[in-house]
Design a protein around this motif. Structure first.
Motif, PDB file in Angstrom:
ATOM      1  N   ARG A   1      95.128  30.317  11.260  1.00 53.01           N
ATOM      2  CA  ARG A   1      96.553  30.289  11.609  1.00 53.01           C
ATOM      3  C   ARG A   1      96.757  29.800  13.035  1.00 53.01           C
TER       4      ARG A   1
ATOM      5  N   GLN B   1     101.192  21.700   9.452  1.00 51.70           N
ATOM      6  CA  GLN B   1     102.024  22.603   8.666  1.00 51.70           C
ATOM      7  C   GLN B   1     101.739  22.487   7.174  1.00 51.70           C
ATOM      8  N   VAL B   2     100.563  22.946   6.765  1.00 55.51           N
ATOM      9  CA  VAL B   2     100.231  23.059   5.345  1.00 55.51           C
ATOM     10  C   VAL B   2      99.652  24.450   5.111  1.00 55.51           C
ATOM     11  N   SER B   3      99.615  24.860   3.875  1.00 61.22           N
ATOM     12  CA  SER B   3      99.038  26.161   3.542  1.00 61.22           C
ATOM     13  C   SER B   3      97.544  25.998   3.300  1.00 61.22           C
ATOM     14  N   PRO B   4      96.708  26.715   4.058  1.00 62.50           N
ATOM     15  CA  PRO B   4      95.262  26.597   3.841  1.00 62.50           C
ATOM     16  C   PRO B   4      94.857  27.166   2.482  1.00 62.50           C
ATOM     17  N   GLN B   5      93.834  26.563   1.899  1.00 66.17           N
ATOM     18  CA  GLN B   5      93.293  27.031   0.636  1.00 66.17           C
ATOM     19  C   GLN B   5      91.895  27.585   0.890  1.00 66.17           C
ATOM     20  N   TYR B   6      91.654  28.819   0.484  1.00 67.07           N
ATOM     21  CA  TYR B   6      90.362  29.465   0.719  1.00 67.07           C
ATOM     22  C   TYR B   6      89.493  29.360  -0.526  1.00 67.07           C
TER      23      TYR B   6
ATOM     24  N   ASP C   1      94.770  17.390   4.141  1.00 67.94           N
ATOM     25  CA  ASP C   1      95.571  18.040   3.114  1.00 67.94           C
ATOM     26  C   ASP C   1      95.038  17.623   1.731  1.00 67.94           C
ATOM     27  N   PRO C   2      94.517  18.562   0.953  1.00 72.42           N
ATOM     28  CA  PRO C   2      94.524  20.006   1.152  1.00 72.42           C
ATOM     29  C   PRO C   2      93.562  20.440   2.256  1.00 72.42           C
TER      30      PRO C   2
ATOM     31  N   LYS D   1      91.083  34.091   8.691  1.00 73.29           N
ATOM     32  CA  LYS D   1      92.473  33.744   8.378  1.00 73.29           C
ATOM     33  C   LYS D   1      93.316  33.672   9.644  1.00 73.29           C
TER      34      LYS D   1
ATOM     35  N   ASP E   1      98.603  26.244  13.976  1.00 75.50           N
ATOM     36  CA  ASP E   1      99.817  26.270  14.791  1.00 75.50           C
ATOM     37  C   ASP E   1      99.662  25.383  16.021  1.00 75.50           C
TER      38      ASP E   1
END
Length: 321
Positions: free
Chosen positions: A259, A268-273, A207-208, A255, A263
């Protein structure tokens, strides 16, 4: 599938310590076949050590020694790298792959091997934004720029296989496949491809969580055990040096892949592209119509199930270290 056609045959798996080679080795041993596999730098697991011998296939004498008295040879030996390695050293794999594959084909011919199956690559194809058929490869267009070196090498080797079939009578099956994944994949930082790299980082709860590219690239991920079935069917039915696509055939965006992996790994983090980072071909999916017609039904493991099996294999091996 029924493997009776292999019974009583001596089988060599060149590159047996790699992901596909290891899966083939285990599959054939489980079914009671006479198997000898090879390794070079990547050592086999201790429980299978008795089935392996070390060879350097950039040396022709090793090609001759390994294929001597073998009935069938499956060539999955390759020197490969991930996207980062291909960007940094775009020509590094040209010479060794020419030596490995040309040497093994000539050795199989000299040693009168009955049948050969060679794993080619979708890198032979030009850029295309649709599921591409075997007969749609256009030699007047270059492979995608990232694969300029290895793509032309594999195009040449496919022609070489045809030459050995037509001029020397060597029965050769040629398989073009896509992104292979599954147990025994490489999870080291320098050589891992997208799926093992993402699994390793997701399990580490990074994370990130930064993903190279914008995530819109489309891939065709084939689970290794499905490809094993395809290899066996080609060995039985289609050794005429005519390339055949074997893949999952389902378009999957990066993407969507991210996901699924996050899962399954419960990250549970938001991926950064990061679109500034290098990526491979924007779209690569293979049309499997020909394989379905010639070989019949081949299992196609859904991505979620294949990723789950891969994560379970990787974590179980980590627990033994």
């Amino acid at each position: 599938m029924n493997l009776d056609f292999i019974k009583g045959k001596k089988i060599l798996i060149a590159g047996g310590a790699g992901m596909l080679g290891m899966s083939l080795t285990r599959h054939l041993i489980f079914h009671g076949m006479s198997v000898r596999s090879t390794y070079f730098s990547r050592k086999p697991p201790p429980q299978l050590k008795s089935h392996f011998e070390r060879y350097d296939f950039t040396r022709f004498e090793d090609c001759l020694a390994a294929t001597k008295e073998q009935d069938y040879v499956i060539i999955s030996a390759v020197q490969a790298s991930g996207v980062s390695g291909a960007r940094q050293s775009p020509t590094a794999s040209i010479l060794p792959n020419l030596e490995i594959h040309a040497g093994l084909l000539e050795a199989c011919c000299q040693n009168r091997v009955e049948k050969v199956v060679w794993i080619s690559s979708s890198s032979v194809y030009q850029e295309a934004f649709y599921p591409i058929r075997e007969d749609q490869m256009d030699l007047n267009q270059p492979p995608y720029e990232l694969y300029q070196g290895i793509g032309w090498v594999y195009r040449y080797l496919e022609q070489l296989a045809k030459c050995y079939y037509q001029k020397r009578g060597l029965q050769i099956g040629v398989i073009r496949t896509s992104n292979i994944y599954g147990p025994y994949d490489r999870f080291d930082d320098e050589k891992s491809h997208v799926i093992p790299a993402l699994i390793k980082r997701a399990l580490a709860k990074e994370d990130p969580f930064v993903v190279w590219g914008n995530g819109d690239s489309i891939r065709d991920f084939v689970y290794v055990e499905d490809l094993v079935e395809g290899v066996c069917k080609v060995l039985e039915r289609y050794c005429i040096a005519d390339p055949i696509n074997i893949s999952n055939g389902t378009p999957v965006s990066i993407k969507e892949l991210v996901r699924v992996i996050m899962d399954i790994c419960d990250h549970q983090v938001s991926p950064q592209y990061d679109p500034a980072k290098p990526t491979a071909v924007p779209y690569r999916v293979l049309d499997n119509t020909k394989a379905g017609t010639i070989l019949g039904r081949i299992d196609k493991t859904p991505l979620e199930k294949g990723i789950q099996k891969t994560v379970e294999w990787y974590t179980s091996n980590l627990s033994r270290e």
